[in-house]
Design a protein around this motif. Structure first.
Motif, PDB file in Angstrom:
ATOM      1  N   LEU A  48      16.038   8.621  -7.721  1.00 43.38           N
ATOM      2  CA  LEU A  48      14.832   9.446  -7.748  1.00 43.38           C
ATOM      3  C   LEU A  48      14.063   9.359  -6.557  1.00 43.38           C
ATOM      4  O   LEU A  48      13.431  10.193  -6.282  1.00 43.38           O
ATOM      5  N   ARG A  49      13.828   8.169  -5.996  1.00 43.95           N
ATOM      6  CA  ARG A  49      13.069   8.092  -4.799  1.00 43.95           C
ATOM      7  C   ARG A  49      13.763   8.989  -3.548  1.00 43.95           C
ATOM      8  O   ARG A  49      12.838   9.462  -2.916  1.00 43.95           O
ATOM      9  N   GLU A  50      15.133   8.807  -3.583  1.00 40.81           N
ATOM     10  CA  GLU A  50      15.316   9.554  -2.525  1.00 40.81           C
ATOM     11  C   GLU A  50      15.303  11.116  -2.537  1.00 40.81           C
ATOM     12  O   GLU A  50      15.072  11.801  -1.539  1.00 40.81           O
ATOM     13  N   TRP A  51      15.475  11.476  -3.760  1.00 39.12           N
ATOM     14  CA  TRP A  51      15.271  13.013  -4.459  1.00 39.12           C
ATOM     15  C   TRP A  51      13.701  13.282  -3.964  1.00 39.12           C
ATOM     16  O   TRP A  51      13.514  14.592  -3.369  1.00 39.12           O
ATOM     17  N   LEU A  52      12.782  12.426  -4.250  1.00 37.82           N
ATOM     18  CA  LEU A  52      11.296  12.786  -3.993  1.00 37.82           C
ATOM     19  C   LEU A  52      11.201  12.733  -2.567  1.00 37.82           C
ATOM     20  O   LEU A  52      10.315  13.762  -2.208  1.00 37.82           O
ATOM     21  N   LYS A  53      11.810  12.080  -1.778  1.00 37.59           N
ATOM     22  CA  LYS A  53      11.596  11.961  -0.265  1.00 37.59           C
ATOM     23  C   LYS A  53      12.201  13.188   0.414  1.00 37.59           C
ATOM     24  O   LYS A  53      11.401  13.926   1.145  1.00 37.59           O
ATOM     25  N   ARG A  54      13.116  13.772  -0.008  1.00 42.36           N
ATOM     26  CA  ARG A  54      13.819  14.980   0.371  1.00 42.36           C
ATOM     27  C   ARG A  54      12.906  16.446  -0.064  1.00 42.36           C
ATOM     28  O   ARG A  54      13.091  17.032   0.730  1.00 42.36           O
ATOM     29  N   ASN A  55      12.299  16.381  -1.046  1.00 44.13           N
ATOM     30  CA  ASN A  55      11.517  17.415  -1.598  1.00 44.13           C
ATOM     31  C   ASN A  55       9.938  17.255  -1.324  1.00 44.13           C
ATOM     32  O   ASN A  55       9.437  18.057  -1.786  1.00 44.13           O
ATOM     33  N   SER A  56       9.554  16.249  -0.603  1.00 45.44           N
ATOM     34  CA  SER A  56       8.345  16.325  -0.169  1.00 45.44           C
ATOM     35  C   SER A  56       8.163  16.162   1.195  1.00 45.44           C
ATOM     36  O   SER A  56       8.568  15.219   1.964  1.00 45.44           O
ATOM     37  N   MET A 112       0.758  -1.327   0.052  1.00 49.38           N
ATOM     38  CA  MET A 112       0.108   0.028  -0.105  1.00 49.38           C
ATOM     39  C   MET A 112       0.752   1.247  -0.051  1.00 49.38           C
ATOM     40  O   MET A 112       0.583   2.214  -0.761  1.00 49.38           O
ATOM     41  N   LYS A 113       1.864   1.051   0.879  1.00 46.00           N
ATOM     42  CA  LYS A 113       2.647   2.517   0.811  1.00 46.00           C
ATOM     43  C   LYS A 113       3.608   2.587  -0.219  1.00 46.00           C
ATOM     44  O   LYS A 113       3.716   3.889  -0.856  1.00 46.00           O
ATOM     45  N   SER A 114       4.224   1.518  -0.911  1.00 46.17           N
ATOM     46  CA  SER A 114       4.882   1.713  -2.160  1.00 46.17           C
ATOM     47  C   SER A 114       3.980   2.128  -3.371  1.00 46.17           C
ATOM     48  O   SER A 114       4.445   2.934  -4.209  1.00 46.17           O
ATOM     49  N   GLU A 115       2.825   1.777  -3.512  1.00 48.24           N
ATOM     50  CA  GLU A 115       1.928   2.154  -4.371  1.00 48.24           C
ATOM     51  C   GLU A 115       1.374   3.712  -4.210  1.00 48.24           C
ATOM     52  O   GLU A 115       1.571   4.358  -5.391  1.00 48.24           O
ATOM     53  N   ARG A 116       1.261   4.026  -3.093  1.00 46.45           N
ATOM     54  CA  ARG A 116       0.879   5.540  -2.751  1.00 46.45           C
ATOM     55  C   ARG A 116       2.179   6.387  -3.192  1.00 46.45           C
ATOM     56  O   ARG A 116       2.359   7.519  -3.835  1.00 46.45           O
ATOM     57  N   GLU A 150       6.170   9.849   4.089  1.00 49.12           N
ATOM     58  CA  GLU A 150       5.947   8.918   5.059  1.00 49.12           C
ATOM     59  C   GLU A 150       7.306   7.995   4.908  1.00 49.12           C
ATOM     60  O   GLU A 150       7.805   7.612   3.898  1.00 49.12           O
ATOM     61  N   GLN A 151       7.588   7.396   6.218  1.00 46.60           N
ATOM     62  CA  GLN A 151       8.683   6.423   6.315  1.00 46.60           C
ATOM     63  C   GLN A 151       8.225   5.034   5.514  1.00 46.60           C
ATOM     64  O   GLN A 151       7.103   4.829   5.934  1.00 46.60           O
ATOM     65  N   ASP A 152       8.978   4.621   4.868  1.00 43.14           N
ATOM     66  CA  ASP A 152       8.859   3.208   4.043  1.00 43.14           C
ATOM     67  C   ASP A 152       8.915   2.189   5.164  1.00 43.14           C
ATOM     68  O   ASP A 152       9.545   2.361   6.107  1.00 43.14           O
ATOM     69  N   ASP A 153       8.173   0.901   5.039  1.00 46.35           N
ATOM     70  CA  ASP A 153       8.420   0.075   5.750  1.00 46.35           C
ATOM     71  C   ASP A 153       9.715  -0.489   5.646  1.00 46.35           C
ATOM     72  O   ASP A 153      10.357  -0.591   4.556  1.00 46.35           O
TER      73      ASP A 153
END
Length: 391
Positions: free
Chosen positions: A226-234, A130-134, A238-241
């Motif tokens: 890309l995932r790390e950049w999106l985390k830093r800029n959003s 669920m988290k990964s899809e969102r 939320e924290q991934d499992d």
């Protein structure tokens, strides 16, 4: 032109719709989902559930197969734009069988009687998905210059993003342009020295001057960047499992089989991390076969010479260290609903493990019997057979 950030889209809590009238099961679900911080919208009948599906977005749809109208609820969830990508969990009697639940669109199956221990195991895996899809669909509004190279030999294009996500981007398109097909796109992540080149295809065209690009089989390193950049800029990301630890039992150049208590659904995209004797492989894959409570077969998404060389090296390490138990971590990257995206990367004619995955008519017992026979058969060549990773 440099990057320009626009507004951020805030994160939401995970929410589930539960269709169940059994009070004992409801108590277990409320406790389990509450512990996992997943909200519950309880519906005692199908009509109430159908109304909710048209009004709200849910990350999970949980249905008791003993209730009336269950098939219609699952079909409606798949047809509702806001809930099409929700994770579906079916609660079934063992005598019903898995086939009917999966044919109706269930991703996970929870057998009755429902215990807290089994429910927690299943819903931990479901929550990770669920988290990964969102996360995959969460977008950061930002304007970045992008160069599109036409892989069919046509003219290249320069566009500007409207937003960016892990799965793709929306871009502005000039008047009278209606691009289609596959492209190689190049752009730099703002605030970094990271330049990405990714295969992509036009997935949709807006009513105004915009279109959507979907990334296709991005290299694992690029996906992580890309995932790390999106985390830093959003700011509300939320924290991934944490990745799920499982056991690697079989490995070939094109696929692997993993023992895991709560396997991910067929067509799930996953990221694998395999380690043994100081050698590590990161590989993206797609789940091709799934056996509840037992394991899943994953086909590697990439067939590049670099990936093949890395797997050959890992196979050599396992062959030289027969008593070594490799470490394997898996995390979901989302569900694939587009048939074209989830097509096999090769015909698998020279890979017995892949061939076994594609014998879809096999029961779970028959599959594992065939897998045991493969392990007992000496490979004709090191690069053409599944190698057992454990006894």
């Amino acid at each position: 032109m440099g990057a320009r950030f626009l507004e951020m889209v805030p994160a939401m809590n995970l929410n589930s719709l539960v269709l169940c009238s059994d009070e004992k099961i409801v108590r277990v679900l409320r406790r389990t989902l509450g512990d996992l911080e997943i909200g519950v919208e309880l519906c005692s009948d199908a009509d109430a559930a159908l109304r909710q599906l048209t009004r709200r977005r849910f990350e999970a749809i949980i249905v008791d197969f003993d209730g009336e109208g269950t098939p219609e609820v699952l079909r409606s969830a798949r047809n509702a734009p806001c809930n099409r990508q929700a994770v579906a969990v079916a609660i079934v009697d063992p005598i019903i069988g898995l086939k009917s639940a999966f044919e109706l669109g269930a991703h996970f199956v929870l057998y009755k009687p429902v215990s807290i221990e089994r429910a927690k195991s299943s819903f931990r895996a479901a929550r990770a998905l669920m988290k990964s899809e969102r996360r995959r669909n969460a977008r950061v509004a930002v304007q970045i210059p992008v160069v599109l190279r036409n892989l069919d030999g046509g003219p290249n294009m320069k566009v500007t993003t409207l937003d960016l996500s892990e799965g793709g981007m929306a871009v502005g398109i000039a008047d009278r342009r209606h691009p289609t097909g596959r492209w190689q796109i190049a752009f730099s992540l703002p605030g970094t020295e990271i330049a990405l080149e990714l295969p992509a295809e036009f997935a949709w065209e807006g009513t105004t001057k915009q279109a959507g690009l979907r990334f296709l089989q991005a290299p694992p390193a690029a996906t992580l960047q890309l995932r790390e950049w999106l985390k830093r800029n959003s700011p509300d990301a939320e924290q991934d499992d944490p990745p799920i630890r499982c056991q690697l039992t079989d490995l070939s150049l094109g696929a692997c089989y993993l023992e895991i208590a709560s396997p991910f659904p067929v067509s799930s995209r996953v990221m694998l991390c395999m380690r043994a004797a100081g050698v590590e492989i990161r590989a993206q894959g797609v789940v091709r076969v799934m056996h509840p409570d037992k394991g899943m077969g994953v086909e590697f998404a990439q067939a590049t010479p670099e990936h093949r060389g890395a797997v050959e090296k890992f196979l050599a390490v396992l062959s030289e260290n027969r008593g070594l138990l490799p470490e394997l971590l898996v995390e979901p990257e989302g569900l694939e609903f587009e048939t074209a995206v989830a097509q096999p990367s090769s015909d698998g004619s020279d890979d017995p493990l892949l061939q076994l995955f594609r014998r879809g008519h096999l029961t779970t017992d028959a599959f594992h019997e065939a897998l045991r026979k493969q392990r007992a058969t000496p490979p004709a060549a090191a690069n053409s057979a599944a190698a057992g990773a454990s006894a």
